[in-house]
Motif scaffolding. Structure first.
Motif, PDB file in Angstrom:
ATOM      1  N   GLU A   1       0.851  -1.274  -0.085  1.00 52.26           N
ATOM      2  CA  GLU A   1      -0.040  -0.203  -0.064  1.00 52.26           C
ATOM      3  C   GLU A   1       0.891   1.182   0.010  1.00 52.26           C
ATOM      4  O   GLU A   1       0.467   2.173  -0.346  1.00 52.26           O
ATOM      5  N   GLY A   2       2.145   1.117   0.257  1.00 56.02           N
ATOM      6  CA  GLY A   2       3.123   2.227   0.165  1.00 56.02           C
ATOM      7  C   GLY A   2       2.899   3.369   1.520  1.00 56.02           C
ATOM      8  O   GLY A   2       3.396   4.189   1.445  1.00 56.02           O
ATOM      9  N   LYS A   3       2.340   2.638   2.636  1.00 56.62           N
ATOM     10  CA  LYS A   3       2.222   3.144   3.980  1.00 56.62           C
ATOM     11  C   LYS A   3       3.256   2.779   4.877  1.00 56.62           C
ATOM     12  O   LYS A   3       3.153   1.777   5.205  1.00 56.62           O
ATOM     13  N   CYS A   4       4.160   3.838   4.996  1.00 56.10           N
ATOM     14  CA  CYS A   4       5.392   3.462   5.704  1.00 56.10           C
ATOM     15  C   CYS A   4       5.466   4.404   7.096  1.00 56.10           C
ATOM     16  O   CYS A   4       6.047   5.562   7.044  1.00 56.10           O
ATOM     17  N   ILE A   5       4.749   4.405   8.028  1.00 58.30           N
ATOM     18  CA  ILE A   5       4.722   5.213   9.155  1.00 58.30           C
ATOM     19  C   ILE A   5       5.292   4.372  10.450  1.00 58.30           C
ATOM     20  O   ILE A   5       4.702   3.306  10.939  1.00 58.30           O
ATOM     21  N   LYS A   6       6.221   4.670  10.834  1.00 60.03           N
ATOM     22  CA  LYS A   6       6.902   3.694  11.833  1.00 60.03           C
ATOM     23  C   LYS A   6       6.535   3.861  13.245  1.00 60.03           C
ATOM     24  O   LYS A   6       6.324   4.953  13.831  1.00 60.03           O
TER      25      LYS A   6
ATOM     26  N   LEU B   1       9.652   2.631  -4.745  1.00 59.20           N
ATOM     27  CA  LEU B   1       9.025   4.097  -4.309  1.00 59.20           C
ATOM     28  C   LEU B   1       9.321   4.371  -3.017  1.00 59.20           C
ATOM     29  O   LEU B   1       9.270   5.581  -2.740  1.00 59.20           O
ATOM     30  N   LEU B   2       9.092   3.750  -2.001  1.00 55.87           N
ATOM     31  CA  LEU B   2       9.445   3.972  -0.543  1.00 55.87           C
ATOM     32  C   LEU B   2      10.618   4.745  -0.253  1.00 55.87           C
ATOM     33  O   LEU B   2      10.796   5.767   0.557  1.00 55.87           O
TER      34      LEU B   2
ATOM     35  N   CYS C   1      -0.398   4.561  -1.897  1.00 60.34           N
ATOM     36  CA  CYS C   1      -0.016   5.718  -1.195  1.00 60.34           C
ATOM     37  C   CYS C   1       1.461   6.412  -1.490  1.00 60.34           C
ATOM     38  O   CYS C   1       1.657   7.561  -1.397  1.00 60.34           O
ATOM     39  N   ALA C   2       2.298   5.474  -1.677  1.00 62.82           N
ATOM     40  CA  ALA C   2       3.721   5.942  -2.003  1.00 62.82           C
ATOM     41  C   ALA C   2       3.916   6.897  -3.319  1.00 62.82           C
ATOM     42  O   ALA C   2       4.592   7.665  -3.322  1.00 62.82           O
ATOM     43  N   GLN C   3       3.004   6.220  -4.195  1.00 65.66           N
ATOM     44  CA  GLN C   3       3.019   6.822  -5.630  1.00 65.66           C
ATOM     45  C   GLN C   3       2.372   8.341  -5.223  1.00 65.66           C
ATOM     46  O   GLN C   3       2.607   9.205  -5.945  1.00 65.66           O
ATOM     47  N   TRP C   4       1.075   8.307  -4.657  1.00 60.76           N
ATOM     48  CA  TRP C   4       0.691   9.514  -4.409  1.00 60.76           C
ATOM     49  C   TRP C   4       1.634  10.464  -3.699  1.00 60.76           C
ATOM     50  O   TRP C   4       1.702  11.588  -4.296  1.00 60.76           O
ATOM     51  N   GLU C   5       2.438  10.145  -2.848  1.00 61.62           N
ATOM     52  CA  GLU C   5       3.087  10.835  -2.169  1.00 61.62           C
ATOM     53  C   GLU C   5       4.411  11.354  -3.039  1.00 61.62           C
ATOM     54  O   GLU C   5       4.906  12.624  -3.219  1.00 61.62           O
TER      55      GLU C   5
END
Length: 609
Positions: free
Chosen positions: A142-147, A175-176, A209-213
């Motif tokens: 999903e490209g969501k990387c919030i630690k 992407l990340l 999400c990563a592509q959006w960012e």
């Protein structure tokens, strides 16, 4: 003013919504030409993002065609950057590897299968269970990387460190890590923003999400030059982390200046085909049904969607072959199937009538994939990743004493625990591999020990047989891996592969008949389209959750709207279990609820039971 001129001249963040065959990609090509020819924008100031590598190649071909003056751009004026988001991210990383602790010659872990295996290994390395990695896998896709201090983040951290030790990144990292570089390094961000002063994005509905960012970072401060195209009804990559929510939220993301425009002219589908597909997807996905009366159609045919029922899949295959024979070679035909297994009887029926066809071939869906993995490892025994796949393939075929993956879903607790413990021992060996040893050498320390005895005996005998003549080696593979009953079965599968490859190259041109899985039909079109396997419990899947059923409806919408002349929706009451992959032959399938969601006025029942 022409609608394409109107769109090209908008100097605000713009989303162009367009249904199938309505020219959304063409409008992007037109925008490119407008920038370089009418506005004299430097090609190096334009970045064009496509969803696939093939789409990037086709875009380059489209703007290189001198016959279409509305989009033709001379080679020297074409943007140098027309590529996928992942390729762009990879290039950003390659320009700055040291900032990420990577060597310049890093490799990308391209196999989704291997990524999942290694992620589960890393879960066990930190003391968690293999199944605990599923949330980490989904999160990265999903490209969501919030630690956080969550288990999924701890697994992700171990997996990241694991890949770096081998100088690797994976598909998601492209992407990340690119986003991380842009967020944390102002100089890199400004340099990349100069290259993407004008940012054009195709298939916006399929971003994660990563592509959006990444799009937000590159367009920051100059969003008036952002031009994206898409259709939320065609979002079909949720299983890889994409979401239609990003295209739905475009107006809010780029407020207050964002504009959303629609293209309303369909140049491809007959009206009844498009409207039937539209009403079907709207029932599951939601939307504005009032739009249906605002669309205009170039194709004026009153042809209806043909719905066909069969007692058995062989009768279905025979019908398809007969119809294609009648259609003739002057027209393009697409046969779309849920998975490649559904294509086998259709290919046989086409061959019986000497009808040329091409079939997208995926070796990973055949037993030849295991043979390929084995041969690669025998050639390079120090390849730890390939050996790990080989172990997994052998174990999951149920021919060792370690329970197969199927145990995770239907096995008893004792078998599940036995599998978990055995794989934990394999996972822990990675700690020794870090010290320069190979996974194979470490596994050999378990020779003669349960439950690894049979697994290692198989590998030892295959290694020994590989040093003998070819025929004995093939016999050993058949005997040890039980992937073919005998050498005749091996020959049959190999011949089938050769036939599939030959069929794509006959006469040096593309055959007019193509067989593809439904997911690979996006971006294509054909005069006649046959869609197979439209039965409940198959499409949609009997265990499909609400969001999965929504995506399946969008996938069918995409498939249906490939048709330029006629569309056939087919379902069979009986399909063999070697096709459906169920435990028994399923009888008396009901037709898919998706067909029932199409208003009757758009359907012609060909042979209603």
């Amino acid at each position: 003013m022409d609608i394409l001129d109107e769109l090209a001249q908008i100097n605000k963040p713009l989303l162009v919504l367009a249904g199938p065959g309505m020219g959304k990609t063409y409008s992007l090509a037109y925008k490119m030409r407008y920038l370089v020819k009418d506005q004299n924008i430097r090609p190096d100031d334009i970045t064009v993002i496509t969803f696939t590598n093939e789409a990037a190649i086709n875009m380059r071909k489209r703007i290189s065609l001198k016959g279409d003056k509305r989009v033709y751009i001379e080679r020297e004026l074409q943007p140098s950057v027309i590529c996928t988001m992942h390729k762009l991210g990879n290039r950003i990383i390659k320009d700055n590897p040291s900032k990420l602790g990577l060597k310049r010659d890093f490799d990308v872990l391209s196999s989704w299968y291997l990524k999942e295996v290694l992620m589960r290994d890393c879960s066990q390395i930190i003391g968690a269970k293999r199944e605990d990695a599923k949330d980490t896998i989904a999160c990265r896709q999903e490209g969501k990387c919030i630690k956080t201090d969550s288990l999924k983040c701890k697994i992700c951290s171990e997996y990241t460190k694991f890949l770096r030790r081998f100088n690797h990144i994976d598909h998601d990292d492209q992407l990340l890590l690119a986003c991380k570089l842009l967020r944390e390094n102002t100089d890199i961000l400004e340099n990349e923003q100069r290259k993407a002063r004008y940012l054009l994005v195709d298939e916006y509905q399929d971003i994660n999400c990563a592509q959006w960012e990444l799009i937000k970072l590159l367009s920051k401060g100059k969003t008036e030059n952002l031009f994206v195209v898409g259709d939320d009804y065609q979002s079909i990559y949720g299983f890889r982390g994409a979401s239609p929510e990003y295209i739905k939220n475009f107006g809010n993301d780029y407020a207050p200046n964002a504009q959303v425009k629609r293209l309303m002219q369909c140049y491809r589908c007959p009206p009844n085909v498009f409207k039937g597909a539209f009403y079907m997807v709207e029932k599951y996905h939601g939307g504005d049904t009032n739009l249906i009366n605002k669309f205009e159609f170039t194709e004026s045919s009153n042809t209806l969607i043909k719905v066909c029922n069969f007692k058995h899949h062989n009768l279905e295959a025979d019908f398809i072959a007969r119809e294609i024979k009648k259609i003739g070679a002057s027209y393009d035909v697409l046969v779309l199937v849920p998975t490649s297994d559904y294509a086998k009887p259709i290919k046989n029926a086409l061959r019986k009538r000497f009808i040329e066809f091409s079939c997208d071939y995926d070796i990973e869906e055949t037993d030849l994939h295991l043979l390929s993995v084995l041969l690669k490892w025998l050639k390079e025994p120090s390849d730890n990743f390939n050996f790990r796949i080989l172990l997994d393939e052998i174990i999951n075929r149920g021919i060792s004493e370690i329970p197969s993956k199927q145990t995770e879903f239907v096995g008893k607790e004792e078998s599940r625990n036995k599998r978990e413990e055995a794989l934990k021992q394999i996972s822990d060996f990675w700690k020794e591999v870090r010290k320069g040893k190979t996974l194979y050498i470490e596994m050999k320390t378990l020779e003669g020990k349960e439950p690894f005895k049979k697994l290692l005996e198989i590998i030892t005998r295959l290694r020994k047989a590989s040093k003998s003549d070819t025929l004995n080696f093939i016999h050993a593979i058949i005997s040890e891996l039980t992937i073919w009953k005998n050498i005749t079965k091996f020959s049959d599968e190999l011949s089938s592969v050769v036939e599939d490859i030959k069929s794509t190259t006959i006469s040096g041109s593309e055959p007019s008949v193509r067989i593809l899985t439904m997911r690979k039909a996006k971006g294509l079109e054909a005069d006649y389209v046959f869609i197979v396997g439209l039965e409940n419990n198959i499409f949609p899947n009997k265990d499909a959750k609400k969001f999965e059923k929504q995506e399946d409806s969008r996938l069918l919408y995409v498939s249906m709207t490939r048709a330029k002349k006629e569309l056939y929706l087919l379902y069979s009451e009986v399909r063999d279990r070697n096709i459906t992959k169920t435990s028994v032959n399923e009888k008396v399938h009901e037709r898919s609820e998706f067909i029932n969601a199409i208003p009757g006025q758009y359907i012609e029942e060909m042979n209603k039971p």
